[in-house]
Design a protein around this motif. Sequence first.
Motif, short mmCIF file in Angstrom:
data_model
loop_
_atom_site.label_atom_id
_atom_site.label_comp_id
_atom_site.label_asym_id
_atom_site.label_seq_id
_atom_site.Cartn_x
_atom_site.Cartn_y
_atom_site.Cartn_z
N MET A 1 0.82 -1.19 0.00
CA MET A 1 0.00 0.00 0.00
C MET A 1 0.86 1.25 0.00
O MET A 1 0.45 2.26 -0.56
CB MET A 1 -0.93 0.01 1.21
N VAL A 2 2.02 1.16 0.62
CA VAL A 2 2.89 2.34 0.71
C VAL A 2 3.30 2.81 -0.68
O VAL A 2 3.19 4.00 -1.00
CB VAL A 2 4.14 2.02 1.57
N HIS A 3 3.73 1.90 -1.52
CA HIS A 3 4.20 2.29 -2.85
C HIS A 3 3.05 2.67 -3.77
O HIS A 3 3.18 3.61 -4.57
CB HIS A 3 5.05 1.18 -3.46
N GLU A 4 1.95 1.97 -3.69
CA GLU A 4 0.79 2.32 -4.51
C GLU A 4 0.28 3.71 -4.13
O GLU A 4 -0.04 4.52 -5.01
CB GLU A 4 -0.33 1.29 -4.33
N ALA A 5 0.23 4.00 -2.85
CA ALA A 5 -0.25 5.31 -2.40
C ALA A 5 0.71 6.42 -2.84
O ALA A 5 0.29 7.54 -3.13
CB ALA A 5 -0.44 5.32 -0.89
N ARG A 6 1.98 6.10 -2.90
CA ARG A 6 2.95 7.11 -3.36
C ARG A 6 2.66 7.50 -4.81
O ARG A 6 2.83 8.65 -5.20
CB ARG A 6 4.38 6.59 -3.23
N GLY A 7 2.19 6.54 -5.59
CA GLY A 7 1.78 6.86 -6.95
C GLY A 7 0.66 7.88 -6.98
O GLY A 7 0.62 8.75 -7.85
N LEU A 8 -0.25 7.79 -6.01
CA LEU A 8 -1.31 8.80 -5.91
C LEU A 8 -0.74 10.16 -5.54
O LEU A 8 -1.19 11.20 -6.02
CB LEU A 8 -2.35 8.38 -4.86
N ASP A 9 0.26 10.14 -4.68
CA ASP A 9 0.86 11.39 -4.20
C ASP A 9 1.55 12.16 -5.32
O ASP A 9 1.50 13.39 -5.36
CB ASP A 9 1.88 11.12 -3.09
N ILE A 10 2.22 11.46 -6.21
CA ILE A 10 2.97 12.15 -7.26
C ILE A 10 2.13 12.42 -8.50
O ILE A 10 2.60 13.09 -9.42
CB ILE A 10 4.25 11.37 -7.65
N HIS A 11 0.91 11.93 -8.51
CA HIS A 11 0.04 12.12 -9.67
C HIS A 11 -0.11 13.58 -10.10
O HIS A 11 0.06 13.88 -11.29
CB HIS A 11 -1.33 11.48 -9.43
N PRO A 12 -0.43 14.51 -9.20
CA PRO A 12 -0.61 15.90 -9.65
C PRO A 12 0.64 16.48 -10.33
O PRO A 12 0.53 17.16 -11.36
CB PRO A 12 -0.94 16.66 -8.35
N GLU A 38 -5.19 3.41 -9.92
CA GLU A 38 -4.31 3.44 -8.74
C GLU A 38 -5.12 3.56 -7.46
O GLU A 38 -4.78 2.95 -6.44
CB GLU A 38 -3.31 4.60 -8.84
N ILE A 39 -6.19 4.32 -7.50
CA ILE A 39 -7.06 4.43 -6.32
C ILE A 39 -7.62 3.05 -5.96
O ILE A 39 -7.64 2.67 -4.79
CB ILE A 39 -8.18 5.46 -6.54
N THR A 40 -8.04 2.29 -6.97
CA THR A 40 -8.58 0.95 -6.68
C THR A 40 -7.50 0.02 -6.13
O THR A 40 -7.81 -0.85 -5.32
CB THR A 40 -9.25 0.31 -7.91
N HIS A 41 -6.26 0.21 -6.56
CA HIS A 41 -5.16 -0.62 -6.02
C HIS A 41 -4.97 -0.36 -4.53
O HIS A 41 -4.81 -1.29 -3.73
CB HIS A 41 -3.85 -0.35 -6.75
N VAL A 42 -4.95 0.92 -4.16
CA VAL A 42 -4.78 1.26 -2.74
C VAL A 42 -5.99 0.78 -1.95
O VAL A 42 -5.84 0.22 -0.87
CB VAL A 42 -4.55 2.79 -2.57
N GLU A 43 -7.16 0.97 -2.51
CA GLU A 43 -8.38 0.52 -1.85
C GLU A 43 -8.35 -0.99 -1.61
O GLU A 43 -8.72 -1.46 -0.52
CB GLU A 43 -9.57 0.89 -2.73
N ALA A 44 -7.88 -1.75 -2.58
CA ALA A 44 -7.79 -3.20 -2.42
C ALA A 44 -6.78 -3.56 -1.32
O ALA A 44 -7.02 -4.48 -0.52
CB ALA A 44 -7.37 -3.86 -3.74
N GLY A 45 -5.68 -2.83 -1.26
CA GLY A 45 -4.70 -3.08 -0.21
C GLY A 45 -5.26 -2.84 1.18
O GLY A 45 -5.06 -3.65 2.10
N VAL A 46 -6.00 -1.76 1.33
CA VAL A 46 -6.63 -1.45 2.62
C VAL A 46 -7.63 -2.55 2.97
O VAL A 46 -7.66 -3.05 4.10
CB VAL A 46 -7.30 -0.06 2.60
#
Length: 102
Positions: A1-12, A38-46
């Motif tokens: 989840m850490v790396h997937e969420a980082r993808g969300l962080d750098i998106h903008p 990417e949102i669905t990936h993080v959601e699946a991890g959670v």
Amino acid sequence: MVHEARGLDIHPQTVNRFRSSGDLRSVSLLEDVIYPDEITHVEAGVRWFKYLYNDNSEDEVIRRFHEIVRKRFRGNLKEPFNHEARAKAGFTRNWYEPLSKE
């Protein structure tokens, strides 16, 4: 989840780079396909993490997540965080903000 969420962080920032270079096709793909995925990936991890520790309270599940990340991830999580995207994935601030501090 850490790396997937980082993808969300750098998106903008990534979108802004493509937009400033005039690559609107890539901007469209990033915003319409990759970002929601990417949102669905993080959601699946959670969801899976909660499933694995479903005998515990939410606070205990998050405490266990912190314990694992501190053990397996080198250093603190880096800001800036895309709080809006993370929240859409169910990855609220109490999951990750404490990991950005010592």
